[in-house]
Scaffold this motif. Structure first.
Motif, PDB file in Angstrom:
ATOM      1  N   PRO A   1      -0.432  13.013   3.504  1.00 57.20           N
ATOM      2  CA  PRO A   1       0.678  13.813   2.965  1.00 57.20           C
ATOM      3  C   PRO A   1       0.862  13.656   1.465  1.00 57.20           C
ATOM      4  CG  PRO A   1       1.489  11.968   4.274  1.00 57.20           C
ATOM      5  CD  PRO A   1       0.023  12.041   4.519  1.00 57.20           C
ATOM      6  N   PHE A   2       0.492  12.498   0.921  1.00 55.33           N
ATOM      7  CA  PHE A   2       0.605  12.281  -0.517  1.00 55.33           C
ATOM      8  C   PHE A   2      -0.449  13.077  -1.282  1.00 55.33           C
ATOM      9  CE2 PHE A   2       2.823   8.787   1.355  1.00 55.33           C
ATOM     10  CZ  PHE A   2       3.796   8.414   0.444  1.00 55.33           C
ATOM     11  N   LEU A   3      -1.646  13.146  -0.718  1.00 56.64           N
ATOM     12  CA  LEU A   3      -2.718  13.881  -1.381  1.00 56.64           C
ATOM     13  C   LEU A   3      -2.548  15.389  -1.238  1.00 56.64           C
ATOM     14  CD1 LEU A   3      -5.781  11.678  -0.349  1.00 56.64           C
ATOM     15  CD2 LEU A   3      -4.458  11.609  -2.475  1.00 56.64           C
ATOM     16  N   ALA A   4      -1.915  15.806  -0.144  1.00 53.91           N
ATOM     17  CA  ALA A   4      -1.698  17.243   0.084  1.00 53.91           C
ATOM     18  C   ALA A   4      -0.618  17.793  -0.832  1.00 53.91           C
ATOM     19  CB  ALA A   4      -1.324  17.483   1.543  1.00 53.91           C
ATOM     20  N   ASN A   5       0.288  16.940  -1.266  1.00 49.14           N
ATOM     21  CA  ASN A   5       1.393  17.373  -2.131  1.00 49.14           C
ATOM     22  C   ASN A   5       1.563  16.337  -3.225  1.00 49.14           C
ATOM     23  OD1 ASN A   5       3.713  18.329  -3.330  1.00 49.14           O
ATOM     24  ND2 ASN A   5       5.073  17.762  -1.638  1.00 49.14           N
ATOM     25  N   ARG A   6       0.755  16.446  -4.265  1.00 51.16           N
ATOM     26  CA  ARG A   6       0.735  15.419  -5.311  1.00 51.16           C
ATOM     27  C   ARG A   6       2.063  15.347  -6.069  1.00 51.16           C
ATOM     28  NH1 ARG A   6      -4.978  14.904  -6.742  1.00 51.16           N
ATOM     29  NH2 ARG A   6      -4.459  13.899  -8.729  1.00 51.16           N
ATOM     30  N   ALA A   7       2.858  16.396  -6.027  1.00 46.96           N
ATOM     31  CA  ALA A   7       4.156  16.355  -6.707  1.00 46.96           C
ATOM     32  C   ALA A   7       5.086  15.340  -6.056  1.00 46.96           C
ATOM     33  CB  ALA A   7       4.802  17.741  -6.702  1.00 46.96           C
ATOM     34  N   MET A   8       4.937  15.132  -4.750  1.00 51.35           N
ATOM     35  CA  MET A   8       5.835  14.215  -4.047  1.00 51.35           C
ATOM     36  C   MET A   8       5.658  12.769  -4.506  1.00 51.35           C
ATOM     37  SD  MET A   8       6.084  11.856  -1.360  1.00 51.35           S
ATOM     38  CE  MET A   8       4.935  12.224  -0.023  1.00 51.35           C
ATOM     39  N   PRO A   9       4.424  12.217  -4.500  1.00 50.57           N
ATOM     40  CA  PRO A   9       4.297  10.839  -5.003  1.00 50.57           C
ATOM     41  C   PRO A   9       4.634  10.716  -6.476  1.00 50.57           C
ATOM     42  CG  PRO A   9       2.139  11.801  -4.518  1.00 50.57           C
ATOM     43  CD  PRO A   9       3.158  12.722  -3.945  1.00 50.57           C
ATOM     44  N   ALA A  10       4.351  11.758  -7.274  1.00 51.13           N
ATOM     45  CA  ALA A  10       4.715  11.697  -8.688  1.00 51.13           C
ATOM     46  C   ALA A  10       6.226  11.583  -8.848  1.00 51.13           C
ATOM     47  CB  ALA A  10       4.182  12.919  -9.418  1.00 51.13           C
ATOM     48  N   ASP A  11       6.963  12.329  -8.032  1.00 51.24           N
ATOM     49  CA  ASP A  11       8.423  12.258  -8.078  1.00 51.24           C
ATOM     50  C   ASP A  11       8.916  10.882  -7.620  1.00 51.24           C
ATOM     51  OD1 ASP A  11      11.080  13.630  -8.362  1.00 51.24           O
ATOM     52  OD2 ASP A  11      11.173  13.148  -6.227  1.00 51.24           O
ATOM     53  N   ARG A  12       8.281  10.343  -6.591  1.00 48.20           N
ATOM     54  CA  ARG A  12       8.675   9.023  -6.102  1.00 48.20           C
ATOM     55  C   ARG A  12       8.399   7.953  -7.148  1.00 48.20           C
ATOM     56  NH1 ARG A  12       7.638   7.710   0.029  1.00 48.20           N
ATOM     57  NH2 ARG A  12       9.390   9.185  -0.003  1.00 48.20           N
ATOM     58  N   LEU A  13       7.275   8.036  -7.793  1.00 48.57           N
ATOM     59  CA  LEU A  13       6.931   7.065  -8.826  1.00 48.57           C
ATOM     60  C   LEU A  13       7.897   7.149 -10.002  1.00 48.57           C
ATOM     61  CD1 LEU A  13       3.105   7.555  -8.583  1.00 48.57           C
ATOM     62  CD2 LEU A  13       4.230   5.331  -8.353  1.00 48.57           C
ATOM     63  N   SER A  14       8.264   8.358 -10.385  1.00 48.58           N
ATOM     64  CA  SER A  14       9.228   8.526 -11.466  1.00 48.58           C
ATOM     65  C   SER A  14      10.565   7.902 -11.092  1.00 48.58           C
ATOM     66  CB  SER A  14       9.403  10.017 -11.780  1.00 48.58           C
ATOM     67  OG  SER A  14      10.344  10.216 -12.810  1.00 48.58           O
ATOM     68  N   ALA A  15      10.971   8.080  -9.824  1.00 45.84           N
ATOM     69  CA  ALA A  15      12.220   7.487  -9.355  1.00 45.84           C
ATOM     70  C   ALA A  15      12.142   5.964  -9.362  1.00 45.84           C
ATOM     71  CB  ALA A  15      12.540   8.003  -7.955  1.00 45.84           C
ATOM     72  N   ILE A  16      10.980   5.410  -8.995  1.00 45.61           N
ATOM     73  CA  ILE A  16      10.807   3.959  -9.011  1.00 45.61           C
ATOM     74  C   ILE A  16      10.926   3.425 -10.435  1.00 45.61           C
ATOM     75  CG2 ILE A  16       9.140   2.096  -8.654  1.00 45.61           C
ATOM     76  CD1 ILE A  16       8.161   3.659  -6.177  1.00 45.61           C
ATOM     77  N   VAL A  17      10.320   4.128 -11.389  1.00 45.68           N
ATOM     78  CA  VAL A  17      10.419   3.702 -12.787  1.00 45.68           C
ATOM     79  C   VAL A  17      11.879   3.673 -13.228  1.00 45.68           C
ATOM     80  CG1 VAL A  17       9.840   4.300 -15.168  1.00 45.68           C
ATOM     81  CG2 VAL A  17       8.109   4.513 -13.390  1.00 45.68           C
ATOM     82  N   SER A  18      12.617   4.715 -12.888  1.00 44.64           N
ATOM     83  CA  SER A  18      14.030   4.774 -13.279  1.00 44.64           C
ATOM     84  C   SER A  18      14.827   3.631 -12.652  1.00 44.64           C
ATOM     85  CB  SER A  18      14.631   6.119 -12.862  1.00 44.64           C
ATOM     86  OG  SER A  18      14.015   7.182 -13.552  1.00 44.64           O
ATOM     87  N   THR A  19      14.521   3.323 -11.394  1.00 41.04           N
ATOM     88  CA  THR A  19      15.221   2.237 -10.718  1.00 41.04           C
ATOM     89  C   THR A  19      14.916   0.899 -11.375  1.00 41.04           C
ATOM     90  OG1 THR A  19      15.240   3.401  -8.596  1.00 41.04           O
ATOM     91  CG2 THR A  19      15.446   1.011  -8.523  1.00 41.04           C
ATOM     92  N   VAL A  20      13.641   0.617 -11.592  1.00 45.86           N
ATOM     93  CA  VAL A  20      13.235  -0.661 -12.176  1.00 45.86           C
ATOM     94  C   VAL A  20      13.788  -0.817 -13.593  1.00 45.86           C
ATOM     95  CG1 VAL A  20      11.241  -2.023 -12.918  1.00 45.86           C
ATOM     96  CG2 VAL A  20      11.176  -0.818 -10.729  1.00 45.86           C
ATOM     97  N   ALA A  21      13.785   0.276 -14.360  1.00 48.36           N
ATOM     98  CA  ALA A  21      14.246   0.210 -15.749  1.00 48.36           C
ATOM     99  C   ALA A  21      15.708  -0.196 -15.852  1.00 48.36           C
ATOM    100  CB  ALA A  21      14.038   1.567 -16.422  1.00 48.36           C
ATOM    101  N   GLY A  22      16.464  -0.011 -14.791  1.00 48.99           N
ATOM    102  CA  GLY A  22      17.870  -0.366 -14.814  1.00 48.99           C
ATOM    103  C   GLY A  22      18.177  -1.797 -14.434  1.00 48.99           C
ATOM    104  N   TRP A  23      17.176  -2.569 -14.049  1.00 44.58           N
ATOM    105  CA  TRP A  23      17.421  -3.952 -13.648  1.00 44.58           C
ATOM    106  C   TRP A  23      17.581  -4.838 -14.878  1.00 44.58           C
ATOM    107  CZ3 TRP A  23      12.837  -3.940  -9.667  1.00 44.58           C
ATOM    108  CH2 TRP A  23      13.217  -3.165  -8.554  1.00 44.58           C
ATOM    109  N   PRO A  24      18.446  -5.859 -14.814  1.00 43.60           N
ATOM    110  CA  PRO A  24      18.692  -6.702 -15.997  1.00 43.60           C
ATOM    111  C   PRO A  24      17.476  -7.512 -16.440  1.00 43.60           C
ATOM    112  CG  PRO A  24      19.798  -7.599 -14.048  1.00 43.60           C
ATOM    113  CD  PRO A  24      19.313  -6.228 -13.676  1.00 43.60           C
ATOM    114  N   GLU A  25      16.548  -7.773 -15.533  1.00 47.27           N
ATOM    115  CA  GLU A  25      15.352  -8.544 -15.891  1.00 47.27           C
ATOM    116  C   GLU A  25      14.346  -7.727 -16.687  1.00 47.27           C
ATOM    117  OE1 GLU A  25      16.857  -9.893 -11.839  1.00 47.27           O
ATOM    118  OE2 GLU A  25      16.363  -7.961 -12.772  1.00 47.27           O
ATOM    119  N   VAL A  26      14.529  -6.403 -16.710  1.00 46.57           N
ATOM    120  CA  VAL A  26      13.497  -5.493 -17.209  1.00 46.57           C
ATOM    121  C   VAL A  26      13.920  -4.835 -18.518  1.00 46.57           C
ATOM    122  CG1 VAL A  26      12.230  -3.362 -16.693  1.00 46.57           C
ATOM    123  CG2 VAL A  26      12.665  -5.045 -14.873  1.00 46.57           C
ATOM    124  N   ASP A  27      13.009  -4.842 -19.479  1.00 44.76           N
ATOM    125  CA  ASP A  27      13.174  -4.037 -20.691  1.00 44.76           C
ATOM    126  C   ASP A  27      12.740  -2.618 -20.344  1.00 44.76           C
ATOM    127  OD1 ASP A  27      12.958  -2.722 -23.113  1.00 44.76           O
ATOM    128  OD2 ASP A  27      12.086  -4.421 -24.182  1.00 44.76           O
TER     129      ASP A  27
END
Length: 244
Positions: free
Chosen positions: A81-107
């Motif tokens: 399903p990830f390979l059939a719709n490459r926009a979906m994992p790209a969106d998930r990865l972008s969301a993960i970056v946003s989540t991680v960037a908000g943690w106090p341990e992370v610049d």
């Protein structure tokens, strides 16, 4: 080391955050994207190897909490399903970056990503779609862009570490990636290793009849290349990073 539960839409994800008490927070952070099998101990171990270089690390989970495979058929079913719709994992990865960037341990301004096999494809798509990371490093990843993709400007630094005998990324795909990155104006680099197959970073890989084989020499060379690449992407005037 701690497991972190977060969400993307209705999917519950569980990654592992690795931090070092010797690194002053907030610190530059590297996201580690798993292969087709899901978030196993292997990407966590890879993430742990980054701490002595002065980085925090986060072993991502793309499939969902507790979801993984152990056979080639299961790997294919998970990826499909990830390979059939490459926009979906790209969106998930972008969301993960946003989540991680908000943690106090992370610049949040100094994040990079690396991935293996399926994860290598995913991090390349992070660069293609403008995820908020400074650099991406793909290890024995699939290199082809999404179907119908037109190159567009890429500001993220890109590195690819490739086994020349990898059946999942034949020479024409390597040349295609170079052409795509050049057309996109990316700061890109490619290191290809002769007599090296797919999964050369994975010590458990041992199926040469299928083009899958661990290669210690190529693994060491690519890891050394990654160290230099991350310094380019993430270093500033931090004493820890300047010593690397």
């Amino acid at each position: 080391m701690r497991e972190v539960v977060h969400h993307h839409g209705s999917t519950t994800l569980e990654g592992v955050l690795l931090i070092s008490e010797e690194i002053r927070a907030p610190a530059p952070t590297v996201l580690v994207c798993h292969g087709a099998e899901g978030r196993t101990d292997t990407p966590v171990e890879m993430a742990e190897r980054l701490l002595p270089w002065g980085y925090q690390a986060f072993a991502m989970d793309l499939y969902g909490k507790g979801v993984g495979g152990s056979t080639p058929a299961e790997f294919e079913a998970l990826m499909r399903p990830f390979l059939a719709n490459r926009a979906m994992p790209a969106d998930r990865l972008s969301a993960i970056v946003s989540t991680v960037a908000g943690w106090p341990e992370v610049d949040g301004d100094r994040i990079a990503a690396m991935g293996f096999c399926f994860g290598g494809l995913c991090v390349l798509d992070m660069a293609r779609t403008g995820a908020a990371v400074r650099g991406v490093a793909s290890f024995h990843g699939v290199l082809t862009p999404p179907s119908g993709w037109s190159p567009r400007p890429i500001e993220t630094k890109v590195a690819a570490y490739h086994g020349w005998d990898d059946p999942w990324a034949p020479p024409e795909d390597v040349v295609g990636l170079a052409a795509e990155m050049t057309e996109s104006g990316a700061d890109w680099q490619l290191q290809a290793f002769g007599d090296t197959m797919h999964a050369f970073m994975a010590p458990q890989a041992n199926s040469p009849e299928n083009g899958i084989q661990y290669d210690e020499r190529s693994a060491e060379r690519s890891w050394s290349g990654l160290k230099r690449f991350l310094t380019e992407c993430l270093a500033d005037d931090s004493p820890v990073l300047q010593q690397q």
